[in-house]
Motif scaffolding. Sequence first.
Motif, PDB file in Angstrom:
ATOM      1  N   ILE A  30       0.535  -1.114   0.174  1.00 11.63           N
ATOM      2  CA  ILE A  30      -0.134  -0.064   0.011  1.00 11.63           C
ATOM      3  C   ILE A  30       0.919   1.050   0.613  1.00 11.63           C
ATOM      4  O   ILE A  30       0.888   2.053  -0.736  1.00 11.63           O
ATOM      5  CB  ILE A  30      -0.670  -0.249   1.314  1.00 11.63           C
ATOM      6  N   ILE A  31       1.914   1.138   0.546  1.00 11.92           N
ATOM      7  CA  ILE A  31       2.578   2.688   1.089  1.00 11.92           C
ATOM      8  C   ILE A  31       3.571   2.535  -0.238  1.00 11.92           C
ATOM      9  O   ILE A  31       3.870   4.531  -0.834  1.00 11.92           O
ATOM     10  CB  ILE A  31       3.364   2.497   2.704  1.00 11.92           C
ATOM     11  N   ALA A  32       4.889   1.998  -0.981  1.00 12.88           N
ATOM     12  CA  ALA A  32       4.887   2.286  -1.900  1.00 12.88           C
ATOM     13  C   ALA A  32       3.978   2.037  -3.473  1.00 12.88           C
ATOM     14  O   ALA A  32       4.500   3.532  -3.719  1.00 12.88           O
ATOM     15  CB  ALA A  32       5.696   0.317  -2.385  1.00 12.88           C
ATOM     16  N   GLY A  33       2.960   1.539  -3.710  1.00 12.67           N
ATOM     17  CA  GLY A  33       2.229   2.032  -4.417  1.00 12.67           C
ATOM     18  C   GLY A  33       1.405   4.078  -4.053  1.00 12.67           C
ATOM     19  O   GLY A  33       1.366   3.774  -5.022  1.00 12.67           O
ATOM     20  N   THR A  34       1.470   3.671  -3.012  1.00 13.58           N
ATOM     21  CA  THR A  34       0.731   5.489  -3.019  1.00 13.58           C
ATOM     22  C   THR A  34       1.254   6.339  -3.119  1.00 13.58           C
ATOM     23  O   THR A  34       1.561   7.477  -3.582  1.00 13.58           O
ATOM     24  CB  THR A  34       0.022   5.501  -1.767  1.00 13.58           C
ATOM     25  N   LEU A  35       3.356   6.276  -2.813  1.00 15.35           N
ATOM     26  CA  LEU A  35       4.369   6.762  -2.690  1.00 15.35           C
ATOM     27  C   LEU A  35       4.427   6.916  -4.241  1.00 15.35           C
ATOM     28  O   LEU A  35       4.622   7.964  -4.813  1.00 15.35           O
ATOM     29  CB  LEU A  35       5.467   6.775  -2.349  1.00 15.35           C
ATOM     30  N   SER A  36       4.248   6.009  -5.420  1.00 16.69           N
ATOM     31  CA  SER A  36       4.516   6.459  -6.183  1.00 16.69           C
ATOM     32  C   SER A  36       3.337   6.775  -6.997  1.00 16.69           C
ATOM     33  O   SER A  36       4.783   8.226  -7.793  1.00 16.69           O
ATOM     34  CB  SER A  36       4.791   4.823  -7.366  1.00 16.69           C
ATOM     35  N   VAL A  37       2.212   7.360  -6.978  1.00 14.22           N
ATOM     36  CA  VAL A  37       1.817   8.492  -7.205  1.00 14.22           C
ATOM     37  C   VAL A  37       1.223   9.743  -6.549  1.00 14.22           C
ATOM     38  O   VAL A  37       0.902  10.350  -7.385  1.00 14.22           O
ATOM     39  CB  VAL A  37       0.709   7.102  -7.810  1.00 14.22           C
ATOM     40  N   ALA A  38       2.076   9.505  -5.895  1.00 15.75           N
ATOM     41  CA  ALA A  38       1.349  10.898  -5.077  1.00 15.75           C
ATOM     42  C   ALA A  38       2.707  11.598  -4.425  1.00 15.75           C
ATOM     43  O   ALA A  38       2.341  13.148  -3.897  1.00 15.75           O
ATOM     44  CB  ALA A  38       0.531  10.154  -3.237  1.00 15.75           C
ATOM     45  N   THR A  39       3.616  11.457  -5.050  1.00 12.29           N
ATOM     46  CA  THR A  39       4.595  12.636  -4.332  1.00 12.29           C
ATOM     47  C   THR A  39       5.445  12.714  -5.776  1.00 12.29           C
ATOM     48  O   THR A  39       4.953  12.264  -6.519  1.00 12.29           O
ATOM     49  CB  THR A  39       6.117  11.351  -4.179  1.00 12.29           C
ATOM     50  N   PHE A  58       0.875  -2.465  -9.468  1.00  9.13           N
ATOM     51  CA  PHE A  58       1.313  -4.235  -9.239  1.00  9.13           C
ATOM     52  C   PHE A  58       1.253  -3.556  -7.803  1.00  9.13           C
ATOM     53  O   PHE A  58       1.497  -4.989  -6.788  1.00  9.13           O
ATOM     54  CB  PHE A  58       2.155  -4.223 -10.198  1.00  9.13           C
ATOM     55  N   CYS A  59       1.735  -2.538  -7.140  1.00 10.83           N
ATOM     56  CA  CYS A  59       2.335  -2.972  -5.899  1.00 10.83           C
ATOM     57  C   CYS A  59       1.055  -2.960  -5.210  1.00 10.83           C
ATOM     58  O   CYS A  59       0.105  -3.556  -3.749  1.00 10.83           O
ATOM     59  CB  CYS A  59       2.478  -1.001  -4.974  1.00 10.83           C
ATOM     60  N   TYR A  60      -0.457  -2.153  -5.198  1.00  8.57           N
ATOM     61  CA  TYR A  60      -1.211  -2.694  -4.637  1.00  8.57           C
ATOM     62  C   TYR A  60      -1.940  -4.247  -4.823  1.00  8.57           C
ATOM     63  O   TYR A  60      -2.820  -4.349  -4.329  1.00  8.57           O
ATOM     64  CB  TYR A  60      -3.238  -1.852  -5.204  1.00  8.57           C
ATOM     65  N   VAL A  61      -2.144  -4.739  -6.277  1.00  7.30           N
ATOM     66  CA  VAL A  61      -2.305  -6.064  -6.358  1.00  7.30           C
ATOM     67  C   VAL A  61      -1.890  -6.897  -5.373  1.00  7.30           C
ATOM     68  O   VAL A  61      -1.896  -7.959  -4.855  1.00  7.30           O
ATOM     69  CB  VAL A  61      -2.246  -6.348  -7.895  1.00  7.30           C
ATOM     70  N   ALA A  62      -0.446  -6.948  -5.488  1.00 10.13           N
ATOM     71  CA  ALA A  62       0.501  -7.034  -4.388  1.00 10.13           C
ATOM     72  C   ALA A  62       0.097  -7.585  -3.243  1.00 10.13           C
ATOM     73  O   ALA A  62      -0.372  -8.072  -2.152  1.00 10.13           O
ATOM     74  CB  ALA A  62       2.109  -6.495  -4.483  1.00 10.13           C
ATOM     75  N   ALA A  63      -0.491  -6.006  -2.685  1.00 10.82           N
ATOM     76  CA  ALA A  63      -0.790  -6.353  -1.194  1.00 10.82           C
ATOM     77  C   ALA A  63      -2.693  -6.313  -1.285  1.00 10.82           C
ATOM     78  O   ALA A  63      -2.974  -7.188  -0.014  1.00 10.82           O
ATOM     79  CB  ALA A  63      -1.211  -4.002  -0.789  1.00 10.82           C
ATOM     80  N   ALA A  64      -3.286  -6.859  -2.384  1.00 16.93           N
ATOM     81  CA  ALA A  64      -4.727  -7.892  -2.172  1.00 16.93           C
ATOM     82  C   ALA A  64      -4.376  -8.907  -1.878  1.00 16.93           C
ATOM     83  O   ALA A  64      -5.073  -9.591  -1.149  1.00 16.93           O
ATOM     84  CB  ALA A  64      -5.598  -6.868  -3.348  1.00 16.93           C
ATOM     85  N   ILE A  65      -3.272  -9.536  -2.466  1.00 19.09           N
ATOM     86  CA  ILE A  65      -2.495 -11.221  -2.197  1.00 19.09           C
ATOM     87  C   ILE A  65      -2.465 -11.353  -1.117  1.00 19.09           C
ATOM     88  O   ILE A  65      -3.015 -12.724  -0.045  1.00 19.09           O
ATOM     89  CB  ILE A  65      -1.491 -11.342  -3.532  1.00 19.09           C
ATOM     90  N   GLN A  66      -2.159 -10.586  -0.084  1.00 18.91           N
ATOM     91  CA  GLN A  66      -2.646 -10.494   1.425  1.00 18.91           C
ATOM     92  C   GLN A  66      -3.550 -11.333   1.467  1.00 18.91           C
ATOM     93  O   GLN A  66      -3.389 -11.826   2.992  1.00 18.91           O
ATOM     94  CB  GLN A  66      -1.232  -9.656   2.350  1.00 18.91           C
ATOM     95  N   ILE A  67      -4.672 -10.705   1.383  1.00 16.10           N
ATOM     96  CA  ILE A  67      -5.913 -11.186   2.074  1.00 16.10           C
ATOM     97  C   ILE A  67      -6.060 -12.677   1.903  1.00 16.10           C
ATOM     98  O   ILE A  67      -6.848 -13.128   3.349  1.00 16.10           O
ATOM     99  CB  ILE A  67      -7.323  -9.927   1.607  1.00 16.10           C
TER     100      ILE A  67
END
Length: 236
Positions: A30-39, A58-67
Amino acid sequence: MKQRDYCCCAIPLINAGIYTTLTEQFMLGIIAGTLSVATPSIVGAATPSFAPLLFAIFCYVAAAIQIMGFVAVAQEKTITYRRYVTLHTIATIVVFSIAAVWIIISAARHSTAQSNCEATFFSGSTSSEGGTLCDIFSWADVGLMGAAWVFFALVQTYFLFVLSSYGSSQREDHEKYDALNDSTRALTDDIPMADRGDPWDSRPSYEFAGGHGRGHAREDSTGVYDHRGATPERRL
């Protein structure tokens, strides 16, 4: 895969360690994906305009897989957990591959990054100081991106090892549990019972009376029966 008892050298892998690892993987995505587009864009990066968005997806997809991993651990589903580890490994490789490609492109297009830096921060300057500073900062950013890639690659490799180790331990525990209820497996003589001996062994038992030979000892009778009657007569 060698099983581990602890995560991060101190946290027991079952159950606190595995949940901590899954939470870390979720938050990192979540953090890596957010920093990629918000900074703001990095000075030394010379990537296409869609690069931050692609990396974030792809960062958000990887985070969703953790569920999926949380569900597999909570419900003790070995097959689901094995699929989770496979998907998580693939997603991690894809994310790091994208990051590596962007770093390589930025290093190869250093002149473009330098020109963009000068146009952004030194557009009205006629001195050469802007070019010198942009040249330094562009290479510094590339070096920092490369160092960050190596660091997080090592960290993720360790956590992938932890996740795989937990899966191996989970499957082994389920196999042992299923073996206890498997009626098709014949009982084996796993308990050494070769020294059980004869139940009518005449050797005295030392289980009682402090080992004085009383108990199951068999001794010869001191009397014999007269063949003419049932009354025994004593030997002198």
